[in-house]
Design a protein around this motif. Structure first.
Motif, PDB file in Angstrom:
ATOM      1  N   GLU A 128       0.822  -1.214   0.000  1.00  0.00           N
ATOM      2  CA  GLU A 128       0.000   0.000   0.000  1.00  0.00           C
ATOM      3  C   GLU A 128       0.857   1.267   0.000  1.00  0.00           C
ATOM      4  OE1 GLU A 128      -2.739   2.010   3.378  1.00  0.00           O
ATOM      5  OE2 GLU A 128      -3.295  -0.055   2.833  1.00  0.00           O
ATOM      6  N   ASN A 129       1.963   1.241   0.751  1.00  0.00           N
ATOM      7  CA  ASN A 129       2.852   2.407   0.842  1.00  0.00           C
ATOM      8  C   ASN A 129       3.986   2.381  -0.187  1.00  0.00           C
ATOM      9  OD1 ASN A 129       1.719   3.875   3.124  1.00  0.00           O
ATOM     10  ND2 ASN A 129       2.316   2.079   4.321  1.00  0.00           N
ATOM     11  N   LYS A 130       4.040   1.332  -0.979  1.00  0.00           N
ATOM     12  CA  LYS A 130       5.114   1.152  -1.961  1.00  0.00           C
ATOM     13  C   LYS A 130       6.484   1.372  -1.304  1.00  0.00           C
ATOM     14  CE  LYS A 130       2.285   2.136  -5.898  1.00  0.00           C
ATOM     15  NZ  LYS A 130       2.071   2.862  -7.119  1.00  0.00           N
ATOM     16  N   SER A 131       6.681   0.681  -0.210  1.00  0.00           N
ATOM     17  CA  SER A 131       7.903   0.829   0.597  1.00  0.00           C
ATOM     18  C   SER A 131       9.065   0.028   0.035  1.00  0.00           C
ATOM     19  CB  SER A 131       7.653   0.368   2.036  1.00  0.00           C
ATOM     20  OG  SER A 131       6.709   1.193   2.659  1.00  0.00           O
ATOM     21  N   VAL A 132      10.212   0.706   0.000  1.00  0.00           N
ATOM     22  CA  VAL A 132      11.474   0.065  -0.377  1.00  0.00           C
ATOM     23  C   VAL A 132      12.513   0.504   0.652  1.00  0.00           C
ATOM     24  CG1 VAL A 132      13.290  -0.135  -2.107  1.00  0.00           C
ATOM     25  CG2 VAL A 132      10.896   0.076  -2.834  1.00  0.00           C
ATOM     26  N   SER A 133      13.185  -0.462   1.219  1.00  0.00           N
ATOM     27  CA  SER A 133      14.227  -0.172   2.201  1.00  0.00           C
ATOM     28  C   SER A 133      15.495  -0.898   1.758  1.00  0.00           C
ATOM     29  CB  SER A 133      13.799  -0.657   3.591  1.00  0.00           C
ATOM     30  OG  SER A 133      14.847  -0.496   4.515  1.00  0.00           O
ATOM     31  N   GLU A 134      16.555  -0.122   1.527  1.00  0.00           N
ATOM     32  CA  GLU A 134      17.834  -0.700   1.097  1.00  0.00           C
ATOM     33  C   GLU A 134      18.816  -0.591   2.258  1.00  0.00           C
ATOM     34  OE1 GLU A 134      19.084   1.352  -2.419  1.00  0.00           O
ATOM     35  OE2 GLU A 134      17.133   1.091  -3.369  1.00  0.00           O
ATOM     36  N   GLY A 135      19.050  -1.713   2.936  1.00  0.00           N
ATOM     37  CA  GLY A 135      19.895  -1.725   4.127  1.00  0.00           C
ATOM     38  C   GLY A 135      21.370  -1.907   3.826  1.00  0.00           C
ATOM     39  N   GLN A 136      22.158  -1.442   4.771  1.00  0.00           N
ATOM     40  CA  GLN A 136      23.612  -1.596   4.698  1.00  0.00           C
ATOM     41  C   GLN A 136      24.125  -1.715   6.132  1.00  0.00           C
ATOM     42  OE1 GLN A 136      25.622   1.809   3.064  1.00  0.00           O
ATOM     43  NE2 GLN A 136      27.633   0.880   3.263  1.00  0.00           N
ATOM     44  N   VAL A 137      24.856  -2.790   6.423  1.00  0.00           N
ATOM     45  CA  VAL A 137      25.411  -2.995   7.764  1.00  0.00           C
ATOM     46  C   VAL A 137      26.712  -2.220   7.871  1.00  0.00           C
ATOM     47  CG1 VAL A 137      26.345  -4.681   9.386  1.00  0.00           C
ATOM     48  CG2 VAL A 137      24.306  -5.244   8.045  1.00  0.00           C
ATOM     49  N   LEU A 138      26.802  -1.348   8.887  1.00  0.00           N
ATOM     50  CA  LEU A 138      28.007  -0.540   9.091  1.00  0.00           C
ATOM     51  C   LEU A 138      28.975  -1.198  10.059  1.00  0.00           C
ATOM     52  CD1 LEU A 138      26.288   2.956   9.420  1.00  0.00           C
ATOM     53  CD2 LEU A 138      27.234   1.887   7.359  1.00  0.00           C
ATOM     54  N   GLU A 139      28.452  -1.668  11.175  1.00  0.00           N
ATOM     55  CA  GLU A 139      29.295  -2.268  12.210  1.00  0.00           C
ATOM     56  C   GLU A 139      28.544  -3.404  12.879  1.00  0.00           C
ATOM     57  OE1 GLU A 139      32.439  -1.552  13.149  1.00  0.00           O
ATOM     58  OE2 GLU A 139      32.645   0.120  11.769  1.00  0.00           O
ATOM     59  N   ALA A 140      29.312  -4.364  13.381  1.00  0.00           N
ATOM     60  CA  ALA A 140      28.728  -5.449  14.172  1.00  0.00           C
ATOM     61  C   ALA A 140      29.769  -5.892  15.184  1.00  0.00           C
ATOM     62  CB  ALA A 140      28.318  -6.615  13.276  1.00  0.00           C
ATOM     63  N   GLY A 141      29.306  -6.130  16.405  1.00  0.00           N
ATOM     64  CA  GLY A 141      30.215  -6.566  17.453  1.00  0.00           C
ATOM     65  C   GLY A 141      29.525  -7.533  18.392  1.00  0.00           C
ATOM     66  N   ILE A 142      30.269  -8.520  18.834  1.00  0.00           N
ATOM     67  CA  ILE A 142      29.727  -9.538  19.734  1.00  0.00           C
ATOM     68  C   ILE A 142      29.739  -9.000  21.163  1.00  0.00           C
ATOM     69  CG2 ILE A 142      30.077 -11.845  20.677  1.00  0.00           C
ATOM     70  CD1 ILE A 142      31.268 -12.628  17.955  1.00  0.00           C
ATOM     71  N   VAL A 143      28.590  -9.061  21.815  1.00  0.00           N
ATOM     72  CA  VAL A 143      28.477  -8.675  23.217  1.00  0.00           C
ATOM     73  C   VAL A 143      28.869  -9.855  24.092  1.00  0.00           C
ATOM     74  CG1 VAL A 143      26.882  -7.929  25.035  1.00  0.00           C
ATOM     75  CG2 VAL A 143      26.664  -7.008  22.714  1.00  0.00           C
ATOM     76  N   ARG A 144      28.325 -11.008  23.763  1.00  0.00           N
ATOM     77  CA  ARG A 144      28.680 -12.246  24.467  1.00  0.00           C
ATOM     78  C   ARG A 144      28.516 -13.404  23.496  1.00  0.00           C
ATOM     79  NH1 ARG A 144      24.088 -14.926  25.211  1.00  0.00           N
ATOM     80  NH2 ARG A 144      22.172 -13.792  25.602  1.00  0.00           N
ATOM     81  N   SER A 145      29.276 -14.447  23.745  1.00  0.00           N
ATOM     82  CA  SER A 145      29.218 -15.593  22.851  1.00  0.00           C
ATOM     83  C   SER A 145      29.579 -16.859  23.613  1.00  0.00           C
ATOM     84  CB  SER A 145      30.195 -15.396  21.683  1.00  0.00           C
ATOM     85  OG  SER A 145      30.211 -16.534  20.860  1.00  0.00           O
ATOM     86  N   GLY A 146      28.794 -17.884  23.398  1.00  0.00           N
ATOM     87  CA  GLY A 146      29.067 -19.195  23.974  1.00  0.00           C
ATOM     88  C   GLY A 146      29.089 -20.224  22.867  1.00  0.00           C
ATOM     89  N   ALA A 147      29.101 -21.474  23.249  1.00  0.00           N
ATOM     90  CA  ALA A 147      29.158 -22.541  22.254  1.00  0.00           C
ATOM     91  C   ALA A 147      27.871 -22.624  21.429  1.00  0.00           C
ATOM     92  CB  ALA A 147      29.427 -23.879  22.937  1.00  0.00           C
ATOM     93  N   ARG A 148      26.722 -22.252  22.038  1.00  0.00           N
ATOM     94  CA  ARG A 148      25.454 -22.424  21.345  1.00  0.00           C
ATOM     95  C   ARG A 148      24.591 -21.165  21.284  1.00  0.00           C
ATOM     96  NH1 ARG A 148      25.031 -27.037  19.444  1.00  0.00           N
ATOM     97  NH2 ARG A 148      22.840 -26.840  18.972  1.00  0.00           N
ATOM     98  N   SER A 149      25.060 -20.052  21.845  1.00  0.00           N
ATOM     99  CA  SER A 149      24.272 -18.823  21.788  1.00  0.00           C
ATOM    100  C   SER A 149      25.194 -17.606  21.758  1.00  0.00           C
ATOM    101  CB  SER A 149      23.325 -18.729  22.991  1.00  0.00           C
ATOM    102  OG  SER A 149      24.062 -18.596  24.185  1.00  0.00           O
ATOM    103  N   ALA A 150      24.653 -16.507  21.250  1.00  0.00           N
ATOM    104  CA  ALA A 150      25.446 -15.273  21.157  1.00  0.00           C
ATOM    105  C   ALA A 150      24.512 -14.078  21.115  1.00  0.00           C
ATOM    106  CB  ALA A 150      26.327 -15.302  19.917  1.00  0.00           C
ATOM    107  N   ARG A 151      25.057 -12.933  21.520  1.00  0.00           N
ATOM    108  CA  ARG A 151      24.342 -11.655  21.398  1.00  0.00           C
ATOM    109  C   ARG A 151      25.250 -10.714  20.636  1.00  0.00           C
ATOM    110  NH1 ARG A 151      21.330  -9.400  26.412  1.00  0.00           N
ATOM    111  NH2 ARG A 151      19.760 -10.766  25.493  1.00  0.00           N
ATOM    112  N   VAL A 152      24.685 -10.053  19.616  1.00  0.00           N
ATOM    113  CA  VAL A 152      25.456  -9.182  18.741  1.00  0.00           C
ATOM    114  C   VAL A 152      24.740  -7.845  18.608  1.00  0.00           C
ATOM    115  CG1 VAL A 152      26.442  -8.920  16.423  1.00  0.00           C
ATOM    116  CG2 VAL A 152      26.280 -11.198  17.439  1.00  0.00           C
TER     117      VAL A 152
END
Length: 195
Positions: A128-152
């Motif tokens: 309805e809004n004819k929305s277009v969003s073109e994303g680009q990732v600038l930075e990413a960093g791990i807050v915590r990480s284990g063998a089976r889970s992570a937060r970024v």
């Protein structure tokens, strides 16, 4: 018979001062047994050095392997988070089924269920809004990480165009993504907008 000399020494095999002239002695030990002792000590030293070197090599190899595995896991987590954020911020009303499918492919758990439940409503709203969003990732960093889970944490920009802003508008997103390892893949289980 031995010939006697005037200086008191026997020529021809006699004894002098109680020592046999034909045998070599030093401090009560024969020279041959001293050499054998040194050889045994040297052999024992070489065995100990070999064992220590082998143990050190194994320890270093195990440590290096662990570091490689941790670094590979870190890279896998970051790649999955970046791709998930890119999928989430890149949507086009003309290909919304494909774009929303990409979000769902990298999702799991509550996030996947919530996004899937809203897909029909979002499809109508985006069209309805004819929305277009073109994303680009600038930075990413791990807050915590284990063998089976992570937060970024991910910072992404996108240019959004729709009927309200046909020339486009720049938006910056700060996302917190929780990921879990499932069937050998890191999948996004939660997304929150932060800051």
């Amino acid at each position: 018979m031995a010939t006697r000399r005037t200086d008191g020494m026997n020529v021809g095999g006699g004894k002098t001062d109680g020592m046999n002239v034909g045998a070599e002695k030093t401090d009560g030990m024969s020279v041959g047994s001293g050499t054998r002792g040194r050889r045994r000590a040297l052999s024992a030293g070489l065995v100990v050095a070999t064992v220590l070197t082998t143990a050190l090599s194994v320890w270093l190899a195990v440590g290096l392997s662990g570091q490689r595995a941790a670094e590979q896991r870190r890279q896998d987590v970051l790649a999955a988070a970046r791709q998930s954020a890119l999928n989430f911020t890149s949507l086009d009303y003309r290909n919304y089924d494909r774009d929303s499918g990409n979000v769902l492919k990298s999702a799991t758990g509550d996030f996947k269920e919530q996004f899937a439940a809203q897909t029909e409503q979002l499809t109508e709203l985006v069209a309805e809004n004819k929305s277009v969003s073109e994303g680009q990732v600038l930075e990413a960093g791990i807050v915590r990480s284990g063998a089976r889970s992570a937060r970024v944490l991910v910072v992404a920009d996108s240019k959004v165009t729709n009927t309200a802003v046909p020339d486009g508008e720049a938006r910056t997103y700060r996302l917190q993504l929780d990921l879990v390892l499932k069937d050998g893949r890191w999948l996004t289980s939660d997304v929150e907008f932060v800051g």
